[in-house]
Design an enzyme around this catalytic site. Structure first.
Site: not given
Ligand SMILES: O=C(O)C1=C[C@@H](OP(=O)(O)O)[C@@H](O)[C@H](O)C1
Ligand SMILES: C=C(OP(=O)(O)O)C(=O)O
Length: 487
Positions: A194, A344
């Site tokens: 993210q 996830e």
């Molecule tokens: O960009 C996004 O929408 C997300 C990226 C991932 O985060 P991480 O890279 O921190 O795992 C995922 O696990 C999260 O649920 C959603």
């Molecule tokens: C990691 C997760 O959420 P977030 O977007 O809060 O990082 C998730 O939905 O599994």
């Protein structure tokens, strides 16, 4: 019941007495909805978002953008309105909710609550840097522990002024100056993809655009970065990914106008996981309408992961578009899998693995210790307290299936812990899920959908007949304590 007693109540997870046979309509993707809201807010013209996810994380995103002056009108379109757009698998949307997003000059002062939404706490400080005044961010206690320092430091390099009293964590104030220089930045995104997505999403609005170079040892959740790049391109942004000359993990976004679009949000394929798991662990069959034939969502990997674990599936054409039908075989196998791209999905895979006929090794997911809760510790403790044999490794879990017994499954305010516990409860009698209402983070209707799925096919009501379940369309079944709470 007071809100707090509803939150902490125990939900008796329904036990399936036979094979689950159901069609489950899954609401829109959290990740697509929240990216689309950000891009629409940054656009030069109004846009539409159809079939958005309405959950705690997405409502927090919408409220935060409203606090900075963006107009978001929620309407139910007439059946004559149809739409196609980025992220769309080709099917026309004729019903359902639509949000009209009307961009405006971004304003401070503003107060933003991020809850425990990674997308809100990471994607919005770069937006706030464009506001014309201070934007203060705060959130749930857990949000203070989730890493944000990389985004803060990167924004400073790009010209932003930020007060982070907690040094690298929430709460913080971005002192927006109405514009941001942008430029080049090196970051270590090994703790969360993210960080990359956050910097790219606002980059077209920065004076010089942005070049982001990831220099860390690993980069999780690549599909989510591809989702960011795809969605940026769909709103007219120029994104270059120079993969030649030894340059990997570099993204360049050119400064330019963001177009307002009309987007239909795909179903959240990661939220389809517990329902597909229900078919796998009960030897049943579950159909998910509107499964996209082309997608960047990591949940699409469930087709191969759950097939390796004993099921089979196919995407079928229907009168409305496409659907995925997934069937269990009556056998559940362990798996050795690197889940770094699809972190996830780990809680749901761990639950299925605990019910398998052979051990599993789940790798590449050390960063899950920084998610809604420390998911590796939480899964280990909760499955083991039901009689399981799970050990944590440096970057994942080893799961040796054992006969499990009933008990309380604690969820640690983590939606995916709650849905993982529900999967175990299908097979293991007497499991009670603590605070099932935490599913409101991304799937507020989960308890009703789950009991709706089982209404015609299990849970003491006979097996083999078909049931229909979906957000707002499930019939029968107690919504359970906490349903809808927390949004
Ligand atoms: O960009 C996004 O929408 C997300 C990226 C991932 O985060 P991480 O890279 O921190 O795992 C995922 O696990 C999260 O649920 C959603
Ligand atoms: C990691 C997760 O959420 P977030 O977007 O809060 O990082 C998730 O939905 O599994």
């Amino acid at each position: 019941m007071t809100e707090s007693s509803v939150q902490s109540a125990l939900w008796p997870a329904p036990h399936a007495t036979g094979a689950v046979e159901a069609t489950v309509t899954v609401p829109g993707s959290k990740s697509v909805t929240n990216r689309a809201l950000v891009l629409a807010a940054l656009a030069a013209e109004p846009g539409w978002l159809r079939r958005p996810l309405r959950s705690r994380d997405t409502l927090l995103m919408a409220d935060a953008l409203r606090a900075m002056g963006v107009g978001i009108e929620e309407t139910i379109p007439s059946s004559s309105q149809t739409s196609r757009g980025m992220g769309d698998s080709g099917q026309a949307a004729t019903t359902g909710e639509a949000w009209r997003i009307i961009p405006a000059g971004l304003h401070g002062p503003a107060e933003i609550g991020v809850g425990n939404a990674g997308t809100v706490m990471r994607f919005l400080p770069p937006v706030a840097a464009l506001a014309d005044g201070p934007v203060h961010f705060d959130g749930d206690p857990r949000s203070y522990e989730r890493p944000l320092g990389v985004v803060i430091e990167a924004l400073r390099t790009l010209g932003a002024r930020i007060d982070d009293e907690n040094r690298g964590c929430l709460p913080l104030t971005v002192h927006g100056g109405g514009a941001l220089d942008g430029g080049r930045v090196e970051i270590d995104a090994s703790a969360s993809s993210q960080f990359v997505s956050a910097l790219l999403l606002s980059a077209p609005r920065y004076n010089q655009g942005v070049e982001v170079r990831h220099v860390g040892p690993v980069l999780p959740s690549m599909p989510h970065i591809r989702m960011t790049v795809d969605m940026l391109r769909a709103v007219g942004a120029q994104v270059d990914e120079p993969e030649t000359g030894g340059e990997r993990n570099v993204w360049r976004v050119t400064s330019g106008a963001v177009l307002g679009r009309d987007l239909t949000v795909e179903p959240d394929l990661s939220n389809a996981q517990p329902f597909l798991a229900a078919a796998l662990v009960t030897g049943g069959r579950v159909t998910i309408p509107d499964w996209p034939t082309r997608t960047t969502q990591p949940g699409d990997a469930l087709r191969s992961l759950f097939t390796r674990m004993g099921g089979s599936c196919g995407i079928v054409s229907t009168s409305d578009g496409t659907a995925l039908t997934f069937a269990g075989s009556g056998r559940v196998h362990g798996i050795d899998a690197d889940l770094s791209e699809v972190g996830e999905l780990t809680p749901g895979i761990a639950a299925v693995a605990a019910l398998a006929d052979s051990p599993s090794t789940l790798r590449g997911v050390a960063h899950l210790r920084l998610h809604e809760t420390d998911r590796l510790a939480a899964l280990t403790k909760e499955i083991n307290e039901l009689g399981g044999d799970v050990t944590e490794t440096a970057d994942g879990l080893v799961i040796r299936p054992r006969p499990l017994h009933g008990g309380v499954f604690h969820t640690y305010d983590d939606h995916r812990m709650a849905t993982a516990g529900a999967v175990l409860g299908l097979v293991v009698p007497g499991i009670e899920i603590e605070n099932v209402g935490t599913t409101a983070k991304t799937l507020p209707d989960f308890p009703r959908m789950w009991t709706g799925m089982l209404a015609g096919s299990g849970s003491g009501s006979g097996s083999g007949s078909r049931s229909e379940a979906g957000s707002g369309s499930a019939s029968g079944g107690d919504p359970g304590p906490g349903a809808g709470a927390g949004a």
